[in-house]
Scaffold this motif. Structure first.
Motif, mmCIF file in Angstrom:
data_model
loop_
_atom_site.group_PDB
_atom_site.id
_atom_site.type_symbol
_atom_site.label_atom_id
_atom_site.label_comp_id
_atom_site.label_asym_id
_atom_site.label_seq_id
_atom_site.Cartn_x
_atom_site.Cartn_y
_atom_site.Cartn_z
ATOM 1 N N ALA A 1 -6.379 14.885 26.860
ATOM 2 C CA ALA A 1 -6.405 15.096 28.315
ATOM 3 C C ALA A 1 -5.174 15.876 28.770
ATOM 4 O O ALA A 1 -4.113 15.827 28.172
ATOM 5 N N ILE A 2 -5.325 16.611 29.878
ATOM 6 C CA ILE A 2 -4.250 17.330 30.538
ATOM 7 C C ILE A 2 -4.213 16.865 31.992
ATOM 8 O O ILE A 2 -5.251 16.801 32.650
ATOM 9 N N GLU A 3 -3.025 16.514 32.485
ATOM 10 C CA GLU A 3 -2.863 16.127 33.878
ATOM 11 C C GLU A 3 -1.832 17.034 34.541
ATOM 12 O O GLU A 3 -0.906 17.521 33.889
ATOM 13 N N THR A 4 -2.002 17.249 35.859
ATOM 14 C CA THR A 4 -1.090 18.137 36.590
ATOM 15 C C THR A 4 -0.598 17.449 37.855
ATOM 16 O O THR A 4 -1.252 16.570 38.410
ATOM 17 N N LEU A 5 0.579 17.920 38.293
ATOM 18 C CA LEU A 5 1.208 17.413 39.509
ATOM 19 C C LEU A 5 1.594 18.625 40.339
ATOM 20 O O LEU A 5 2.404 19.452 39.899
ATOM 21 N N ASN A 6 1.007 18.780 41.515
ATOM 22 C CA ASN A 6 1.331 19.910 42.386
ATOM 23 C C ASN A 6 2.659 19.608 43.076
ATOM 24 O O ASN A 6 2.754 18.736 43.926
ATOM 25 N N LEU A 7 3.712 20.363 42.708
ATOM 26 C CA LEU A 7 5.052 20.091 43.238
ATOM 27 C C LEU A 7 5.232 20.602 44.658
ATOM 28 O O LEU A 7 6.259 20.336 45.284
ATOM 29 N N ASP A 8 4.247 21.338 45.178
ATOM 30 C CA ASP A 8 4.330 21.838 46.564
ATOM 31 C C ASP A 8 3.688 20.885 47.558
ATOM 32 O O ASP A 8 3.733 21.124 48.767
ATOM 33 N N LEU B 1 3.689 13.211 45.981
ATOM 34 C CA LEU B 1 3.229 13.672 44.683
ATOM 35 C C LEU B 1 2.029 12.845 44.212
ATOM 36 O O LEU B 1 2.022 11.618 44.344
ATOM 37 N N LYS B 2 0.999 13.524 43.678
ATOM 38 C CA LYS B 2 -0.186 12.815 43.187
ATOM 39 C C LYS B 2 -0.749 13.557 41.984
ATOM 40 O O LYS B 2 -0.946 14.775 42.026
ATOM 41 N N TRP B 3 -1.013 12.812 40.901
ATOM 42 C CA TRP B 3 -1.519 13.405 39.664
ATOM 43 C C TRP B 3 -3.015 13.717 39.786
ATOM 44 O O TRP B 3 -3.769 12.965 40.402
ATOM 45 N N THR B 4 -3.400 14.824 39.146
ATOM 46 C CA THR B 4 -4.803 15.240 39.125
ATOM 47 C C THR B 4 -5.193 15.565 37.696
ATOM 48 O O THR B 4 -4.421 16.194 36.965
ATOM 49 N N LYS B 5 -6.382 15.134 37.280
ATOM 50 C CA LYS B 5 -6.865 15.495 35.955
ATOM 51 C C LYS B 5 -7.260 16.972 35.938
ATOM 52 O O LYS B 5 -8.061 17.422 36.759
ATOM 53 N N PHE B 6 -6.694 17.723 34.985
ATOM 54 C CA PHE B 6 -7.035 19.130 34.824
ATOM 55 C C PHE B 6 -8.462 19.221 34.292
ATOM 56 O O PHE B 6 -8.880 18.417 33.442
ATOM 57 N N LEU B 7 -9.224 20.176 34.801
ATOM 58 C CA LEU B 7 -10.629 20.274 34.408
ATOM 59 C C LEU B 7 -10.781 20.616 32.933
ATOM 60 O O LEU B 7 -11.723 20.163 32.277
ATOM 61 N N GLY B 8 -9.842 21.398 32.393
ATOM 62 C CA GLY B 8 -9.877 21.703 30.964
ATOM 63 C C GLY B 8 -9.128 20.655 30.176
ATOM 64 O O GLY B 8 -8.390 19.843 30.721
ATOM 65 N N GLU B 9 -9.317 20.652 28.837
ATOM 66 C CA GLU B 9 -8.591 19.727 27.972
ATOM 67 C C GLU B 9 -8.375 20.386 26.619
ATOM 68 O O GLU B 9 -8.974 21.431 26.310
ATOM 69 N N LEU B 10 -7.513 19.772 25.789
ATOM 70 C CA LEU B 10 -7.262 20.300 24.451
ATOM 71 C C LEU B 10 -8.545 20.250 23.619
ATOM 72 O O LEU B 10 -9.391 19.377 23.822
#
Length: 541
Positions: free
Chosen positions: A310-317, A321-330
């Motif tokens: 899994a890949i997760e992202t945090l929009n710093l702008d 702050l809230k984590w979101t699961k990235f639609l793509g993965e490894l």
């Protein structure tokens, strides 16, 4: 003497087995492959004997899985499971010394006792030079260095005085030469009467010439000493360098593992320099232990870890702050890898690839849908538990575990040519250390050596020459810690100490200083977490 792995109380590490061991045969306390397995009476929950014994000593007399009443005397021996485990093939305790043998677990002690690689007191001649190369460089005391510089400056002033005296002597010599010319004129006019005086004058002139040559040599020596002292002064770190620029960039740490009875795998904390403390923010959606992280286009990415793709992202702008699961993965689960950003490319290096063990591939991770791993290059050997840093137009890959032993190898990867080349080695083999890039140096912090000893050593590795320079040791021994550098200040967080205790402590060191200092501890103890310096444009807590 190095500790023999078979003397460990707890389970066997997965990486020692010839084939992957089914997760059902792992201890639910230490998470390693079972050693001397025992089960509870009614529900067959299974543990290492040492793990469940320790649990029952320090906790209530209950099973940690089903809470049934349990004691050491009521534990059961699973005979069928013992028979299965005894046939698993495991590498020799002396694999790090070169033993290639895999043997059944039931025969391990017999093999180790007779292994030809178990020589501890004998060192081959060809190994002596290499061992000498591993001596640790003692860190110089900065106060002593300042005292030495003061002595050098005093010597320089004394030499300057000698130079001035030499110059005066030269002037006097010039005056004497003029006088000699007048004497020679008188000698020519009255040569017969002045022969004796002429001889004396000639001797005096000869002495003056010898003195003049000596003065010239002294002046040359003074010049050389002045050049050497200037070079030394330029190399010395300034005690005030970096202290004038107090770091203000906040630090974010996420994920990791804090022991069998803790759950920091989703936890996220931010350290505020202004408030001098750690603050919990929104947790991640999944557990990430042994993951890698990077900041790309104002997005904080956490990739893989803990048998995850899994890949997760945090929009710093966006605040809060809230984590979101990235639609793509490894394409596959991976941990203990490294990811760096070079220009606009995200580069994935090595790691443990579930189902295919350790990887030697360097790839470009393309953040598309679906995510693609484009192979760029292959390293000479597989590598995990390593570190990687971008310095100018190169990526340095340091140490790690190559599926057989811990390595001191350093590779330089050229992203323009997609080529690797060997660099001078580290002073000793290391894995699970933290690193940060500073100017032309990679600062290496802590980690675990080839004898499984956890360290608090700190040194700089020059990316151009491969030379190392010792820095003051950390206050605590740490492996699996993470580190960032903000301004000229290094901050090291968490990890495990020599007692295998998970740490929440944090310490910092300003380049050019002489000691480490503690910062406020994190809310959660954690090892193998990820951390990044946040952009200073906004406040996050």
């Amino acid at each position: 003497m190095a500790r023999c792995p078979t003397e460990e109380k707890y389970g066997y590490e997965d990486c020692r087995f010839e084939k992957d061991v089914d997760e059902n045969f792992h201890c639910s306390i230490c998470y390693n492959v079972l050693k001397e397995p025992r089960t509870c009476r009614n529900n067959d929950h299974i543990f290492c004997l040492a793990c469940i014994t320790q649990h029952l000593k320090v906790n209530s007399q209950t099973c940690p899985e089903c809470n049934e009443h349990l004691s050491v005397h009521t534990l059961r021996r699973p005979r069928v499971l013992n028979n299965y485990l005894s046939k698993l093939k495991i590498n020799c305790d002396h694999a790090s010394r070169g033993c290639p043998q895999f043997t059944c677990l039931e025969n391990l002690k017999t093999h180790v006792a007779n292994c030809g690689y178990a020589k501890c007191a004998i060192v081959n001649k060809q190994d002596k030079f290499e061992v000498c190369g591993y001596r640790k460089v003692k860190c110089s005391d900065f106060g002593q260095m300042q005292e030495d510089v003061g002595i050098l400056k005093g010597n320089l002033m004394e030499l300057n005085g000698k130079v001035e005296q030499a110059v005066k002597g030269i002037k006097k010599l010039g005056e004497k030469v003029e006088a000699m010319k007048e004497i020679n004129e008188k000698v020519e006019a009255a040569s017969g009467e002045m022969k004796k005086e002429i001889g004396e004058v000639k001797r005096e002139v000869k002495d003056m010439k010898n003195n003049f040559s000596k003065v010239n040599k002294d002046v040359d020596e003074v010049k050389v000493m002045m050049i050497q002292m200037l070079e030394l002064l330029n190399k010395l770190p300034s005690s005030t360098e970096g202290m004038l620029n107090t770091p203000r960039e906040d630090i974010l740490i996420a994920g990791g593992y804090g022991g069998p009875w803790s759950e920091p795998g989703q936890s996220t904390e931010v350290y505020s320099w202004e408030k001098n403390g750690w603050f919990e923010v929104s947790p991640m959606n999944d557990d990430h232990e042994g993951a890698s992280s990077f900041i790309y286009k104002d997005q904080f990415f956490v990739v893989g870890g803990a048998d995850s793709k899994a890949i997760e992202t945090l929009n710093l702008d966006e605040l809060p702050l809230k984590w979101t699961k990235f639609l793509g993965e490894l394409p596959y689960p991976c941990d203990d890898h490294q990811i760096v950003v070079y220009q606009q490319s995200v580069i994935h290096i090595g790691g443990f690839r579930y189902g295919k063990r350790w990887s030697n591939v360097i790839s470009e991770l393309q953040l598309t849908l679906p995510c693609v791993m484009k192979e760029l290059c292959q390293m000479p050997q597989p590598r995990g538990h390593h570190s990687a840093e971008v310095l100018e137009d190169k990526v340095l890959i340091l140490g790690g575990f190559n599926s057989v032993k811990i390595t001191n190898s350093v590779l330089e990867f050229d992203p323009k040519r997609n080529e690797c080349k060997e660099m001078p080695k580290l002073p000793s083999a290391l894995r699970r250390m933290a690193t940060v890039g500073w100017r032309d140096e990679v600062v290496v912090l802590g980690g675990r050596d080839k004898d499984d000893q956890i360290l608090n050593d700190v040194f700089m590795y020059n990316s151009k020459t491969g030379k190392t320079t010792a820095l003051p040791s950390m206050l605590e021994k740490r492996d699996g810690c993470c580190a960032v550098i903000t301004g000229n200040t290094i901050v090291v967080m968490g990890g495990r100490n020599e007692k295998r205790q998970y740490l929440s402590s944090v310490e910092c060191f300003t380049m050019g200083g002489s000691t480490w200092e503690y910062l406020p501890a994190m809310n959660n103890a954690r090892s193998r977490a990820v951390a990044e310096v946040l952009p200073s444009a906004r406040k996050y807590v």
